[in-house]
Design an enzyme around this catalytic site. Structure first.
Site, PDB file in Angstrom:
ATOM      1  N   LYS A  19       6.645  -8.207   2.560  1.00 21.47           N
ATOM      2  CA  LYS A  19       6.128  -7.746   3.839  1.00 21.47           C
ATOM      3  C   LYS A  19       4.929  -8.602   4.240  1.00 21.47           C
ATOM      4  CE  LYS A  19       3.596  -3.957   4.098  1.00 21.47           C
ATOM      5  NZ  LYS A  19       3.057  -2.579   3.949  1.00 21.47           N
ATOM      6  N   LYS A  46       3.178  -8.735  -0.838  1.00 23.06           N
ATOM      7  CA  LYS A  46       2.536  -8.104   0.316  1.00 23.06           C
ATOM      8  C   LYS A  46       1.454  -9.063   0.807  1.00 23.06           C
ATOM      9  CE  LYS A  46       0.212  -3.770   1.622  1.00 23.06           C
ATOM     10  NZ  LYS A  46      -0.231  -2.453   1.090  1.00 23.06           N
TER      11      LYS A  46
END
Length: 337
Positions: free
Chosen positions: A261, A203
């Protein structure tokens, strides 16, 4: 003079494009926000930019909302909870009748095996700082820092609570070191060995989460007027080696799937990981990526259908097995299965 494309021919074109990379409905995961707040707004209402997929859903409307998702042939959802109460210890995330717990039980009872329920395991929506970890004073007394160990204990309890409510997957997204092994141990010790872990392993620190934060919690945190700097625990975009180490560590700790992400600026990472590691890989098409396409289309700068189809196809083409996206319902109409 070129042949004018009709709506039907454009639909066929996008359908063929999806088929060419074998994109299927089962690859798509739809995010839903369930909010206990009364009189809540959607981001589209606040900013007037037309983002209905970022609207908050009242608990009483969960079944109706999920029914629409199921009717489109989508079989996986990830739930983000927005509670009424926030405090420094994010205690409402543990309530047995919390917003995520209640929503999970309702969906499980109504749809049984028709829907894979994934629950986001993080505390940014539940505390007063907006950070993904609990804070403590630094040893030097110069400010507050993230307390990794105390956060791990809390995340394990939250994940177990979600499993008790019927979640098929728990998805730790706080990027705390050791979160997967701690949660796996907690789940196993409570008899939830079949509950899987979808770990947000890479992330990256990014401004592209802003629309999500505006929808989920920014208005209600202490530092509303400041930027929340999460770079001390999220991955830097210029450090792919760290991202790879994070992914490898989560796999070794017991993750069943890993997530990268944001998506579009990291497709090289997706391709690299897919080529080197044979493991289920998910990408999240985050709120800022969604918002940029929506805003540009609203201003007449791009064709929305073209961009949303091509962006999702690019994620699949890069090697993603699964895709979390606010475009899920839009893309479903181009898919047969």
């Amino acid at each position: 003079m070129g042949k004018v494309q009709t709506a039907g021919s454009v639909l066929d074109c996008y359908t063929q494009l999806c088929r060419s990379v074998r994109l299927q409905k089962k690859d798509l995961i739809f995010p839903i926000f369930v909010s206990e707040q009364r009189g809540g707004f959607s981001l589209s209402e606040r900013n007037g930019i037309g983002m209905p997929s970022l609207a908050k859903i009242a608990p009483k409307d969960v079944i109706q909302h999920v029914q629409k998702i199921v009717d489109q042939g989508i079989s996986s959802v990830i739930i983000f909870g927005i509670p009424n109460k926030r405090d420094v210890s994010a205690s409402s995330a543990l309530y047995s009748d919390g917003v995520v717990q209640n929503s999970t039980r309702k969906i499980k009872k109504e749809f049984e095996g028709l829907v894979n329920i994934i629950t986001d395991v993080c505390i940014c929506q539940y505390n007063l700082s907006g950070h993904c970890g609990l804070q403590t004073r630094s040893h030097k007394g110069t400010g507050r820092i993230i307390d990794n160990d105390s956060t791990l204990a809390l995340l394990s309890k939250i994940a177990t609570s979600y499993a008790e409510s019927g979640a098929d997957f728990v998805a730790p997204s706080s990027m705390m070191d050791g979160q997967v092994i701690q949660i796996r141990s907690a789940l196993d010790s409570r008899g939830f060995k079949d509950t899987k872990i979808m770990a947000f392993s890479a992330k990256h620190a990014s401004s592209l989460y802003s629309p999500f934060r505006m929808t989920a919690y920014t208005k209600h945190i202490n530092n509303y007027y400041t930027i929340i700097d999460k770079s001390s625990y999220q991955v830097g975009y210029a450090n792919p080696r760290q991202a790879i180490r994070e992914i490898q560590a989560d796999i070794q700790e017991g993750a069943d799937m890993i997530v990268i992400k944001p998506s579009l600026a990291y497709l090289d990472m997706v391709s690299m990981i897919r080529d080197s590691i044979d493991f289920p890989l998910v990408v999240q098409n985050v709120s800022g990526e969604y918002a940029m396409i929506k805003a540009a289309a609203r201003n007449g700068w791009i064709d929305e259908e073209e961009w949303k189809v091509n962006s999702i196809v690019a994620m699949k083409r890069a090697g993603a097995h699964g895709i979390i996206s606010y475009f899920t319902m839009d893309i479903a109409k181009y898919l047969d299965d």
